[in-house]
Write a protein that holds these residues in place. Structure first.
Motif, PDB file in Angstrom:
ATOM      1  N   LEU A  49       0.754  -1.233  -0.037  1.00 25.13           N
ATOM      2  CA  LEU A  49       0.082  -0.028  -0.011  1.00 25.13           C
ATOM      3  C   LEU A  49       0.923   1.227   0.035  1.00 25.13           C
ATOM      4  O   LEU A  49       0.358   2.226  -0.772  1.00 25.13           O
ATOM      5  N   ASP A  50       1.842   1.283   0.875  1.00 24.35           N
ATOM      6  CA  ASP A  50       2.718   2.408   0.610  1.00 24.35           C
ATOM      7  C   ASP A  50       3.468   2.659  -0.626  1.00 24.35           C
ATOM      8  O   ASP A  50       3.828   3.837  -0.917  1.00 24.35           O
ATOM      9  N   VAL A  51       3.777   1.539  -1.139  1.00 24.44           N
ATOM     10  CA  VAL A  51       4.458   1.869  -2.540  1.00 24.44           C
ATOM     11  C   VAL A  51       3.345   2.174  -3.457  1.00 24.44           C
ATOM     12  O   VAL A  51       3.718   3.189  -4.309  1.00 24.44           O
ATOM     13  N   TYR A  52       2.112   1.573  -3.433  1.00 22.61           N
ATOM     14  CA  TYR A  52       1.215   2.313  -4.232  1.00 22.61           C
ATOM     15  C   TYR A  52       0.949   3.710  -3.938  1.00 22.61           C
ATOM     16  O   TYR A  52       0.542   4.313  -4.859  1.00 22.61           O
ATOM     17  N   LYS A  53       0.579   3.975  -2.710  1.00 21.72           N
ATOM     18  CA  LYS A  53       0.489   5.152  -2.471  1.00 21.72           C
ATOM     19  C   LYS A  53       1.456   6.071  -2.822  1.00 21.72           C
ATOM     20  O   LYS A  53       1.278   7.357  -3.377  1.00 21.72           O
ATOM     21  N   ARG A  54       2.794   5.809  -2.684  1.00 17.45           N
ATOM     22  CA  ARG A  54       4.092   6.700  -3.117  1.00 17.45           C
ATOM     23  C   ARG A  54       3.646   6.723  -4.642  1.00 17.45           C
ATOM     24  O   ARG A  54       3.929   7.831  -5.299  1.00 17.45           O
ATOM     25  N   LYS A  55       3.540   5.709  -5.431  1.00 17.54           N
ATOM     26  CA  LYS A  55       3.352   6.000  -6.808  1.00 17.54           C
ATOM     27  C   LYS A  55       2.390   6.688  -7.136  1.00 17.54           C
ATOM     28  O   LYS A  55       2.300   7.552  -8.236  1.00 17.54           O
ATOM     29  N   VAL A  56       1.228   6.707  -6.561  1.00 15.81           N
ATOM     30  CA  VAL A  56      -0.262   7.411  -6.715  1.00 15.81           C
ATOM     31  C   VAL A  56       0.304   8.993  -6.457  1.00 15.81           C
ATOM     32  O   VAL A  56       0.030   9.971  -7.258  1.00 15.81           O
ATOM     33  N   ASP A  57       1.158   9.193  -5.327  1.00 19.71           N
ATOM     34  CA  ASP A  57       1.503  10.446  -5.056  1.00 19.71           C
ATOM     35  C   ASP A  57       2.351  11.298  -6.036  1.00 19.71           C
ATOM     36  O   ASP A  57       2.380  12.191  -6.451  1.00 19.71           O
ATOM     37  N   GLN A  58       3.296  10.399  -6.442  1.00 18.79           N
ATOM     38  CA  GLN A  58       4.416  10.656  -7.407  1.00 18.79           C
ATOM     39  C   GLN A  58       3.443  10.783  -8.677  1.00 18.79           C
ATOM     40  O   GLN A  58       3.768  11.930  -9.531  1.00 18.79           O
ATOM     41  N   ALA A  59       2.449  10.010  -9.276  1.00 16.87           N
ATOM     42  CA  ALA A  59       1.862  10.202 -10.291  1.00 16.87           C
ATOM     43  C   ALA A  59       1.113  11.605 -10.132  1.00 16.87           C
ATOM     44  O   ALA A  59       0.819  12.336 -11.170  1.00 16.87           O
ATOM     45  N   SER A  60       0.571  12.014  -9.089  1.00 19.08           N
ATOM     46  CA  SER A  60      -0.270  12.843  -8.955  1.00 19.08           C
ATOM     47  C   SER A  60       0.663  14.192  -9.133  1.00 19.08           C
ATOM     48  O   SER A  60       0.181  15.314  -9.766  1.00 19.08           O
ATOM     49  N   ARG A  61       1.875  13.962  -8.603  1.00 19.75           N
ATOM     50  CA  ARG A  61       2.586  15.317  -8.685  1.00 19.75           C
ATOM     51  C   ARG A  61       2.985  15.375  -9.947  1.00 19.75           C
ATOM     52  O   ARG A  61       3.021  16.595 -10.597  1.00 19.75           O
ATOM     53  N   SER A  62       3.409  14.253 -10.672  1.00 21.21           N
ATOM     54  CA  SER A  62       3.615  14.551 -12.089  1.00 21.21           C
ATOM     55  C   SER A  62       2.327  15.057 -12.986  1.00 21.21           C
ATOM     56  O   SER A  62       2.696  16.053 -13.869  1.00 21.21           O
ATOM     57  N   ARG A  63       1.281  14.589 -12.738  1.00 22.31           N
ATOM     58  CA  ARG A  63      -0.082  15.316 -13.369  1.00 22.31           C
ATOM     59  C   ARG A  63      -0.037  16.629 -13.098  1.00 22.31           C
ATOM     60  O   ARG A  63      -0.149  17.383 -14.169  1.00 22.31           O
ATOM     61  N   ALA A  64       0.276  17.098 -11.562  1.00 25.52           N
ATOM     62  CA  ALA A  64       0.157  18.613 -11.351  1.00 25.52           C
ATOM     63  C   ALA A  64       1.221  19.445 -12.323  1.00 25.52           C
ATOM     64  O   ALA A  64       0.962  20.286 -12.804  1.00 25.52           O
ATOM     65  N   LEU A  65       2.242  18.949 -12.360  1.00 31.34           N
ATOM     66  CA  LEU A  65       3.356  19.513 -12.889  1.00 31.34           C
ATOM     67  C   LEU A  65       3.186  19.456 -14.486  1.00 31.34           C
ATOM     68  O   LEU A  65       3.328  20.741 -15.214  1.00 31.34           O
ATOM     69  N   LEU A  66       2.434  18.450 -14.981  1.00 29.45           N
ATOM     70  CA  LEU A  66       1.950  18.645 -16.335  1.00 29.45           C
ATOM     71  C   LEU A  66       0.859  19.594 -16.564  1.00 29.45           C
ATOM     72  O   LEU A  66       0.935  20.407 -17.461  1.00 29.45           O
ATOM     73  N   LEU A  67       0.177  19.490 -15.619  1.00 29.43           N
ATOM     74  CA  LEU A  67      -0.836  20.554 -15.733  1.00 29.43           C
ATOM     75  C   LEU A  67      -0.413  21.996 -15.559  1.00 29.43           C
ATOM     76  O   LEU A  67      -0.895  23.038 -16.405  1.00 29.43           O
ATOM     77  N   GLN A  68       0.414  22.054 -14.550  1.00 23.94           N
ATOM     78  CA  GLN A  68       1.192  23.510 -14.460  1.00 23.94           C
ATOM     79  C   GLN A  68       1.864  23.821 -15.755  1.00 23.94           C
ATOM     80  O   GLN A  68       1.848  24.873 -16.000  1.00 23.94           O
ATOM     81  N   ALA A  69       2.599  23.250 -16.167  1.00 23.54           N
ATOM     82  CA  ALA A  69       3.178  23.426 -17.712  1.00 23.54           C
ATOM     83  C   ALA A  69       2.413  23.485 -18.642  1.00 23.54           C
ATOM     84  O   ALA A  69       2.610  24.400 -19.328  1.00 23.54           O
ATOM     85  N   LEU A  70       1.282  23.176 -18.504  1.00 19.92           N
ATOM     86  CA  LEU A  70       0.167  22.880 -19.596  1.00 19.92           C
ATOM     87  C   LEU A  70      -0.311  24.397 -19.427  1.00 19.92           C
ATOM     88  O   LEU A  70      -0.673  25.291 -20.438  1.00 19.92           O
ATOM     89  N   ALA A  71      -0.619  24.638 -18.155  1.00 22.53           N
ATOM     90  CA  ALA A  71      -1.017  26.295 -17.908  1.00 22.53           C
ATOM     91  C   ALA A  71      -0.182  27.097 -18.153  1.00 22.53           C
ATOM     92  O   ALA A  71      -0.449  28.214 -18.647  1.00 22.53           O
ATOM     93  N   ASP A  72       0.927  27.046 -17.796  1.00 23.48           N
ATOM     94  CA  ASP A  72       2.081  27.854 -18.053  1.00 23.48           C
ATOM     95  C   ASP A  72       2.526  28.255 -19.535  1.00 23.48           C
ATOM     96  O   ASP A  72       2.418  29.284 -20.003  1.00 23.48           O
ATOM     97  N   SER A  73       2.444  27.047 -20.445  1.00 19.66           N
ATOM     98  CA  SER A  73       2.469  26.973 -21.529  1.00 19.66           C
ATOM     99  C   SER A  73       1.337  28.099 -22.305  1.00 19.66           C
ATOM    100  O   SER A  73       1.382  28.734 -23.096  1.00 19.66           O
ATOM    101  N   ARG A  74       0.097  27.782 -21.740  1.00 19.98           N
ATOM    102  CA  ARG A  74      -1.062  28.437 -22.368  1.00 19.98           C
ATOM    103  C   ARG A  74      -1.000  30.006 -21.964  1.00 19.98           C
ATOM    104  O   ARG A  74      -1.208  31.053 -22.605  1.00 19.98           O
ATOM    105  N   VAL A  75      -0.565  30.328 -20.685  1.00 17.88           N
ATOM    106  CA  VAL A  75      -0.159  31.591 -20.283  1.00 17.88           C
ATOM    107  C   VAL A  75       0.784  32.252 -21.050  1.00 17.88           C
ATOM    108  O   VAL A  75       0.737  33.377 -21.557  1.00 17.88           O
ATOM    109  N   GLU A  76       1.844  31.510 -21.143  1.00 19.60           N
ATOM    110  CA  GLU A  76       2.872  32.162 -22.035  1.00 19.60           C
ATOM    111  C   GLU A  76       2.471  32.317 -23.640  1.00 19.60           C
ATOM    112  O   GLU A  76       2.889  33.416 -23.919  1.00 19.60           O
ATOM    113  N   LEU A  77       1.823  31.205 -24.044  1.00 19.38           N
ATOM    114  CA  LEU A  77       1.324  31.401 -25.384  1.00 19.38           C
ATOM    115  C   LEU A  77       0.225  32.826 -25.487  1.00 19.38           C
ATOM    116  O   LEU A  77       0.557  33.521 -26.343  1.00 19.38           O
ATOM    117  N   ALA A  78      -0.632  33.173 -24.389  1.00 11.93           N
ATOM    118  CA  ALA A  78      -1.241  34.219 -24.566  1.00 11.93           C
ATOM    119  C   ALA A  78      -0.500  35.402 -24.287  1.00 11.93           C
ATOM    120  O   ALA A  78      -0.735  36.389 -24.969  1.00 11.93           O
TER     121      ALA A  78
END
Length: 589
Positions: A49-78
């Motif tokens: 469970l800890d491993v899965y949890k870590r993986k999930v947290d890692q995946a969440s952080r990666s998704r957040a980073l991707l979302l932030q990158a996407l948002a930053d890209s959209r902001v930079e584009l604008a």
């Protein structure tokens, strides 16, 4: 908690189930209790469970980073679109289509393209701003020739084409202003060059005083166009033009002095020609003097030296010059028929020069003033003098006509008789105009005398007295003519009565009166041999109008100098006529 796992036979991979089976086999062999087994399994589950949890947290952080990158890209584009002034951009994906990575992958090319476009736009802005900054520096004079300033700061918040066009418009205005300024600078430089040439000045040393870049060795585009340079050039042109004007004025004064001195001393043409380069501009305007060196200082100094030399020479020839001016003055008065005491005037001039109490220049100036006044006086007498000449000419013709009428052979077919006949016809017409001419001359003379409060004299003789004398003589002559006509009629009537009483008989052989033979007489005033006659006037010098006293018998006493040589007035000459002494009529039969 039981953990099951299976082994994939196809892949030959180890799974959690296969490992759990191996663990149970080991536990069986060891003989672990169920409690230990449950405890270890619970521990494994927790670790999983800890491993899965870590993986999930890692995946969440990666998704957040991707979302932030996407948002930053959209902001930079604008932001890039806003900075570049673009409302939209072709190739931007839809915000809701595809996964985050797909969206990032889709937006990345557009973003990269806009970034490159921004970099290119920054370079364009920097280039335009650099040129603007350079021209502003050249106009302001803060940028030295050949100096380059650093890259100008570009406002990256506004890189729109509209802003770039504004900078281009500003650059074009500055380029036009630079062109106009450069044109003005070149005009000023050309003017300075021409002025320096005329004034005999060194152009290069003069122009480089304003700015070193104005030298011909520097390219046109590198010349200074600053306000300070234009102002200095303008002041230099004004100063040079004023210098040119003053030098021309000085040169013209010297030329006038040279001409006057040459005329005074009758300087030969060869000597005058040495200063033709000075006298040629005696009446020129400032703009007309364009010959190089025409107003050089050495030329003016040369003229000054010559004027000084001639002044010294003039002082040594003062008597000759003064007498020459006196002769000019006398000629004016002679032509104007004004009588002056020439001998006394010349004696006074000689005494003044010998005494040394008067400056030569002052004496000549005074004589020039006298000449000027004499010319003015001659001008005001001109109209009356012209009428006097007409009157005298008419009198000459009248005198000639009288002699012609007394010539009994005037109608003979002799040589030149027809010419005399034509002249007689013209003379009669002219003689008939004499009374009107005399009246006009009297009226103009009186008006002249009233206007100036002085008597009008002709070679020292009051003109009105001359006219009065002529009028009286003309009246006397007319009376004499009438008397002779009456006498002639009386004798004709008497002869007729005698013929009626005694018949026709020859007249007495004795002539009734002396007959004057018409012959040629000297006449200096006429070219046709007509006589010149003069009147003697009995003029009282105390009277203002030249009134004479005339005796009962018509004789006049001379009370003034004789009339001038060219004054022709007709004095009555008694015509030859038969005058009976004591005639005794014969007694009637």
């Amino acid at each position: 908690m039981a953990v099951t796992g299976t082994k994939n036979p196809l892949l030959g991979e180890t799974t959690c189930g296969s490992l759990l089976q191996q663990l149970q086999v080991i536990w069986d062999e060891v003989g672990e209790s169920d409690e230990e087994r449950d405890k270890m399994l619970l521990q494994l589950e927790q670790e999983c469970l800890d491993v899965y949890k870590r993986k999930v947290d890692q995946a969440s952080r990666s998704r957040a980073l991707l979302l932030q990158a996407l948002a930053d890209s959209r902001v930079e584009l604008a932001r890039l679109l806003s900075v570049l002034g673009e409302k939209s951009f072709v190739g931007i994906p839809d915000k809701s289509s595809g996964t985050i990575k797909e969206q990032l992958a889709a937006i990345a090319p557009a973003l990269e393209q806009l970034r490159q476009q921004k970099e290119d736009r920054i370079k364009e802005f920097a280039d335009v701003l650099s040129q603007i900054q350079k021209m502003q520096g050249e106009i302001a004079g803060t940028l030295k020739i050949g100096e380059q300033k650093g890259t100008p700061a570009v406002d990256e918040e506004d890189l729109s084409l509209k802003k770039l066009d504004e900078y281009h418009c500003q650059l074009q205005e500055l380029q036009k202003e630079k062109s106009d300024r450069l044109h003005n600078v070149l005009d000023f430089v050309s003017t300075v060059h021409d002025l320096c040439a005329v004034l005999g000045m060194d152009f290069f040393s003069t122009i480089t005083e304003v700015h070193p870049s104005l030298n011909d060795s520097v390219g046109v585009q590198s010349k200074s166009i600053s306000n300070d340079t234009l102002l200095k050039l303008s002041k230099m042109v004004i100063a040079l033009e004023e210098d040119k004007r003053m030098r021309l004025q000085k040169l013209q004064e010297l030329a006038a002095q040279l001409t006057e001195l040459w005329n005074l001393m009758d300087t030969p043409t060869e000597e005058r020609s040495l200063f033709n380069h000075v006298t040629c501009n005696i009446s020129a305007t400032v703009d007309e003097v364009m010959v190089p060196g025409a107003l050089a200082l050495d030329l003016i100094e040369q003229a000054e030296v010559e004027v000084e030399r001639l002044d010294q020479l003039k002082a040594s020839k003062m008597k000759e010059i003064a007498l020459k001016k006196q002769t000019e003055l006398e000629d004016i008065y002679v032509r104007a028929h004004v009588e002056i005491d020439s001998a006394a005037a010349r004696e006074k001039i000689m005494s003044l020069i010998d005494s040394g109490n008067v400056e030569p220049s002052e004496l000549l100036t005074d004589m020039d003033n006298q000449i000027l006044k004499a010319k003015e006086e001659a001008l005001c007498r001109k109209e009356i003098l012209e009428k006097i000449e007409k009157w005298m000419s008419a009198c000459e013709e009248e005198s000639w006509l009288e002699d012609y009428n007394r010539d009994e052979n005037r109608y003979n077919a002799s040589r030149g008789a027809h010419l005399n006949l034509k002249r007689a016809e013209k003379a009669r017409i002219l003689v008939n105009k004499i009374p009107a001419l005399v009246d006009t001359l009297v009226a103009k003379t009186r008006a002249w005398e009233e206007d100036r409060g002085m008597s009008f004299t002709y070679d020292g003789v009051p003109l009105l007295a001359m006219l009065d004398e002529y009028t009286m003589l003309r009246q006397d002559r007319e009376e004499e003519k009438r008397r002779l006509r009456d006498q002639k009629r009386f004798h004709e009537q008497l002869n007729t009565e005698q013929e009626a009483l005694f018949g026709s008989r020859p007249s007495p052989a004795r002539p009734l009166g002396p007959k004057k033979v018409v012959g040629p007489r000297a006449n200096t005033g006429a070219s046709n041999g007509t006589p010149s006659r003069r009147l003697s006037l009995n003029t009282h010098h105390g009277s203002s109008n030249g009134v004479r006293s005339v005796s009962r018998d018509g004789k006049r006493e001379v009370g003034r100098p004789a009339a001038p040589v060219n004054y022709v007035a007709i004095a009555k000459e008694d015509a030859a006529s038969p005058v009976p002494g004591s005639y005794q009529a014969p007694a009637s039969p």
